[in-house]
Design a protein around this motif. Structure first.
Motif, PDB file in Angstrom:
ATOM      1  N   TYR A  44       0.863  -1.185   0.000  1.00  0.00           N
ATOM      2  CA  TYR A  44       0.000   0.000   0.000  1.00  0.00           C
ATOM      3  C   TYR A  44       0.899   1.235   0.000  1.00  0.00           C
ATOM      4  N   LEU A  45       1.287   1.633  -1.201  1.00  0.00           N
ATOM      5  CA  LEU A  45       2.282   2.696  -1.397  1.00  0.00           C
ATOM      6  C   LEU A  45       1.970   4.021  -0.714  1.00  0.00           C
ATOM      7  N   PRO A  46       0.705   4.498  -0.699  1.00  0.00           N
ATOM      8  CA  PRO A  46       0.455   5.827  -0.131  1.00  0.00           C
ATOM      9  C   PRO A  46       0.883   5.980   1.328  1.00  0.00           C
ATOM     10  N   LEU A  47       1.034   4.869   2.056  1.00  0.00           N
ATOM     11  CA  LEU A  47       1.394   4.977   3.472  1.00  0.00           C
ATOM     12  C   LEU A  47       2.867   4.678   3.747  1.00  0.00           C
ATOM     13  N   LEU A  48       3.677   4.587   2.702  1.00  0.00           N
ATOM     14  CA  LEU A  48       5.110   4.355   2.929  1.00  0.00           C
ATOM     15  C   LEU A  48       5.765   5.436   3.788  1.00  0.00           C
ATOM     16  N   PRO A  49       5.403   6.736   3.624  1.00  0.00           N
ATOM     17  CA  PRO A  49       6.005   7.742   4.519  1.00  0.00           C
ATOM     18  C   PRO A  49       5.722   7.462   5.999  1.00  0.00           C
ATOM     19  N   HIS A  50       4.573   6.849   6.306  1.00  0.00           N
ATOM     20  CA  HIS A  50       4.267   6.507   7.692  1.00  0.00           C
ATOM     21  C   HIS A  50       5.157   5.383   8.191  1.00  0.00           C
ATOM     22  N   VAL A  51       5.541   4.476   7.293  1.00  0.00           N
ATOM     23  CA  VAL A  51       6.482   3.415   7.666  1.00  0.00           C
ATOM     24  C   VAL A  51       7.858   4.024   7.928  1.00  0.00           C
ATOM     25  N   ALA A  52       8.290   4.911   7.051  1.00  0.00           N
ATOM     26  CA  ALA A  52       9.588   5.555   7.218  1.00  0.00           C
ATOM     27  C   ALA A  52       9.652   6.345   8.525  1.00  0.00           C
ATOM     28  N   ALA A  53       8.522   6.914   8.923  1.00  0.00           N
ATOM     29  CA  ALA A  53       8.477   7.714  10.154  1.00  0.00           C
ATOM     30  C   ALA A  53       8.203   6.865  11.390  1.00  0.00           C
ATOM     31  N   GLY A  54       7.958   5.564  11.208  1.00  0.00           N
ATOM     32  CA  GLY A  54       7.706   4.700  12.357  1.00  0.00           C
ATOM     33  C   GLY A  54       6.293   4.774  12.893  1.00  0.00           C
ATOM     34  N   VAL A  55       5.407   5.487  12.210  1.00  0.00           N
ATOM     35  CA  VAL A  55       4.008   5.558  12.642  1.00  0.00           C
ATOM     36  C   VAL A  55       3.330   4.209  12.406  1.00  0.00           C
ATOM     37  N   LEU A  56       3.694   3.555  11.305  1.00  0.00           N
ATOM     38  CA  LEU A  56       3.174   2.234  10.978  1.00  0.00           C
ATOM     39  C   LEU A  56       4.320   1.238  10.876  1.00  0.00           C
ATOM     40  N   THR A  57       4.067  -0.005  11.231  1.00  0.00           N
ATOM     41  CA  THR A  57       5.058  -1.058  11.034  1.00  0.00           C
ATOM     42  C   THR A  57       5.047  -1.479   9.566  1.00  0.00           C
ATOM     43  N   PRO A  58       6.157  -2.018   9.066  1.00  0.00           N
ATOM     44  CA  PRO A  58       6.182  -2.450   7.661  1.00  0.00           C
ATOM     45  C   PRO A  58       5.077  -3.444   7.321  1.00  0.00           C
ATOM     46  N   GLN A  59       4.769  -4.358   8.237  1.00  0.00           N
ATOM     47  CA  GLN A  59       3.758  -5.370   7.945  1.00  0.00           C
ATOM     48  C   GLN A  59       2.374  -4.751   7.742  1.00  0.00           C
ATOM     49  N   SER A  60       2.153  -3.582   8.332  1.00  0.00           N
ATOM     50  CA  SER A  60       0.838  -2.949   8.234  1.00  0.00           C
ATOM     51  C   SER A  60       0.465  -2.584   6.810  1.00  0.00           C
ATOM     52  N   VAL A  61       1.457  -2.216   5.999  1.00  0.00           N
ATOM     53  CA  VAL A  61       1.160  -1.778   4.632  1.00  0.00           C
ATOM     54  C   VAL A  61       1.430  -2.875   3.604  1.00  0.00           C
ATOM     55  N   ALA A  62       1.762  -4.076   4.094  1.00  0.00           N
ATOM     56  CA  ALA A  62       1.979  -5.227   3.217  1.00  0.00           C
ATOM     57  C   ALA A  62       0.738  -6.108   3.289  1.00  0.00           C
ATOM     58  N   VAL A  63      -0.175  -5.902   2.359  1.00  0.00           N
ATOM     59  CA  VAL A  63      -1.471  -6.590   2.391  1.00  0.00           C
ATOM     60  C   VAL A  63      -1.311  -7.978   1.762  1.00  0.00           C
ATOM     61  N   SER A  64      -1.582  -9.010   2.528  1.00  0.00           N
ATOM     62  CA  SER A  64      -1.362 -10.383   2.094  1.00  0.00           C
ATOM     63  C   SER A  64      -2.134 -10.717   0.818  1.00  0.00           C
ATOM     64  N   LEU A  65      -1.426 -11.201  -0.190  1.00  0.00           N
ATOM     65  CA  LEU A  65      -2.087 -11.623  -1.427  1.00  0.00           C
ATOM     66  C   LEU A  65      -2.886 -12.901  -1.218  1.00  0.00           C
ATOM     67  N   ARG A  66      -2.383 -13.766  -0.358  1.00  0.00           N
ATOM     68  CA  ARG A  66      -3.068 -15.045  -0.161  1.00  0.00           C
ATOM     69  C   ARG A  66      -4.347 -14.879   0.653  1.00  0.00           C
ATOM     70  N   ARG A  67      -4.439 -13.817   1.433  1.00  0.00           N
ATOM     71  CA  ARG A  67      -5.712 -13.505   2.088  1.00  0.00           C
ATOM     72  C   ARG A  67      -6.684 -12.859   1.102  1.00  0.00           C
ATOM     73  N   SER A  68      -6.128 -12.152   0.112  1.00  0.00           N
ATOM     74  CA  SER A  68      -6.949 -11.379  -0.813  1.00  0.00           C
ATOM     75  C   SER A  68      -7.494 -12.226  -1.954  1.00  0.00           C
ATOM     76  N   MET A  69      -6.784 -13.324  -2.296  1.00  0.00           N
ATOM     77  CA  MET A  69      -7.181 -14.137  -3.438  1.00  0.00           C
ATOM     78  C   MET A  69      -7.370 -15.590  -2.993  1.00  0.00           C
ATOM     79  N   ARG A  70      -8.212 -16.320  -3.716  1.00  0.00           N
ATOM     80  CA  ARG A  70      -8.531 -17.688  -3.307  1.00  0.00           C
ATOM     81  C   ARG A  70      -7.862 -18.744  -4.181  1.00  0.00           C
ATOM     82  N   ARG A  71      -7.883 -18.537  -5.497  1.00  0.00           N
ATOM     83  CA  ARG A  71      -7.411 -19.611  -6.372  1.00  0.00           C
ATOM     84  C   ARG A  71      -6.409 -19.154  -7.432  1.00  0.00           C
ATOM     85  N   THR A  72      -5.997 -17.910  -7.359  1.00  0.00           N
ATOM     86  CA  THR A  72      -4.971 -17.441  -8.293  1.00  0.00           C
ATOM     87  C   THR A  72      -3.627 -18.060  -7.918  1.00  0.00           C
ATOM     88  N   HIS A  73      -2.935 -18.615  -8.915  1.00  0.00           N
ATOM     89  CA  HIS A  73      -1.612 -19.218  -8.699  1.00  0.00           C
ATOM     90  C   HIS A  73      -0.566 -18.109  -8.674  1.00  0.00           C
TER      91      HIS A  73
END
Length: 452
Positions: A44-73
């Motif tokens: 989630y690119l728009p929140l990268l400045p928050h990661v750089a500033a420590g407001v958000l952890t890196p994992q917060s803006v890394a949205v899991s693809l396997r949670r988002s999709m069911r059968r895409t390889h």
């Protein structure tokens, strides 16, 4: 009968939205869907400045693809070349193994890389804000400058470590400067040996106005907020030369500085250069339906494609924003379904819904549906928008919890030592040197196909 193969290149906003919609609209028996991406998350690119500033952890803006999709390889690697005549995409897996992925339909959504210019020292000493690794590195680097300055007795060294330059007056640069300035302002209280007045942030841009897309009033509001915090904003100025301990500007000034963050625009992924296709300012030219006219079954969208902006007209193309990329992803999925069902394709049309700029804390400027806001109301709009745009409930919860924790408990200003002794060149973070030439693509495609 063998199912048609749909291959999506890129797991960003465009690629993920395309895959999700295809899963909903196509039965498993109708098509095989594959996604080529080096990472198992959508950034989630728009929140990268928050990661750089420590407001958000890196994992917060890394949205899991396997949670988002069911059968895409998911193919864990990066596309380094495409041979549309053989209908083959050459992929370098995360193990460096080179393989060939065949397709019947190809969706090119490889995104963009940081745009650079032929400025002495730029590629050696500048840091970008385009990847999760870069944002994490920059946080460590900024805190390390405070640590090293506090431990130094050399006045010149202290001065160079405590001056920070951000190049680019767009959203990424403005938000990065604003968020990191808040980081150092809060952190300096933990460094009793350092004079807060020594810390200086500079935001420079060659354009005459800051974020002109916001309009005159909100652009001036953002400028006032930054200058009120002590950020020195220089417009109509660019970088002439970058050294390990200094930055020279085009207006003749030379600053002692060991931190240059480069956010002066983006360029289409170098993958586009491996196709023999027409381009518009480096982005692949497509029709309003997002087809690449030279090649059958190939679609392109997002930052890497020059998609006609029918809402603006006059030959305009859609800007490289997350808002357009996500909607283009869904539109391409609809057109793929139409193509499979032998139905007519629909042109992409989307009127911009507005802009949000988060300057950290209670400071923000927003323009939802043309309504100009600033301060706390704008911040509420900005953060509500980001929360809604997150693709999983887990990601929404992490971001909301991180914002709340940072607002109530603050930051510990910990550096993890990430790549502390490694070079931090743009190409190392963004892998811009791995792509093949067109001849190499054809050779690899034929050799890999021959192996079966």
């Amino acid at each position: 009968m063998e199912r048609p193969r749909i291959l999506i290149v890129g797991g960003g906003f465009a690629g993920l939205e395309c895959a999700r919609r295809l899963e909903r609209k196509l039965a498993p028996s109708e098509a095989e869907i594959s996604l080529v991406t080096p990472f198992s998350y959508q950034l989630y690119l728009p929140l990268l400045p928050h990661v750089a500033a420590g407001v958000l952890t890196p994992q917060s803006v890394a949205v899991s693809l396997r949670r988002s999709m069911r059968r895409t390889h998911i193919v864990p690697g990066g596309a380094i070349g495409v041979d549309p005549r053989s209908k083959v995409c050459v992929v370098r897996k995360i193990t460096d193994e080179v393989t060939a992925e065949r397709y019947d339909y190809l969706v090119l959504a490889p995104g963009s890389v940081t745009r650079t210019f032929d400025i002495p020292g730029l590629t050696d000493y500048a840091r970008g804000m385009k990847t999760l690794a870069e944002a994490t590195y920059i946080r460590d680097h900024v805190i390390s400058q405070l640590d090293l300055a506090s431990a130094s007795v050399d006045t010149r060294e202290m001065e160079s470590r405590l001056q920070f330059v951000v190049v680019g007056g767009g959203y990424a640069g403005t938000e990065t400067a604003a968020c990191l300035q808040r980081l150092t302002t809060a952190a300096i209280r933990r460094y009793p040996r350092l004079d807060p007045r020594l810390i200086k942030w500079h935001l420079i841009d060659i354009a005459p106005k800051l974020m002109p897309e916001l309009g005159e009033k909100l652009g001036q509001q953002a400028l006032s907020i930054l200058r009120g915090r002590g950020v020195e904003v220089s417009l109509g100025v660019s970088v002439a030369e970058v050294g390990a301990e200094s930055v020279k500007f085009t207006d003749g000034r030379t600053l002692p500085c060991r931190t240059l963050i480069w956010t002066a625009g983006v360029a289409a992924s170098p993958l586009i250069g491996t196709l023999d296709a027409e381009t518009v300012r480096g982005r692949i030219a497509v029709t309003a339906e997002m087809r690449v006219p030279q090649f059958e079954g190939v679609f392109a969208l997002g930052d890497a494609a020059a998609v006609p902006d029918l809402a603006l007209g006059d030959g305009a193309v859609c800007p490289p924003t997350a808002q357009h990329a996500a909607r283009q992803g869904r539109a391409v999925a609809d057109n793929l379904v139409a193509a499979l069902h032998k139905q007519p394709l629909e042109p992409y049309y989307h009127k911009d819904l507005g802009l949000v700029v988060d300057l950290g804390g209670k400071d923000a400027v927003s323009k939802p549906a043309g309504i100009e806001l600033h301060g706390l109301p704008a911040q509420l709009v900005a953060r509500s928008y980001h929360m809604m745009a997150m693709r999983t409930n887990v990601a929404k919860f992490r971001v909301g919890a991180n914002w709340l924790l940072n607002a109530t408990a603050g930051d510990d200003f910990v550096r993890t030592g990430f790549l502390a002794r490694q070079p931090a060149r743009l190409q190392d973070f963004e892998y811009t040197d791995v792509y093949l030439t067109r001849d190499q693509v054809r050779e690899h495609a034929q050799a890999l196909l021959a192996k079966g």
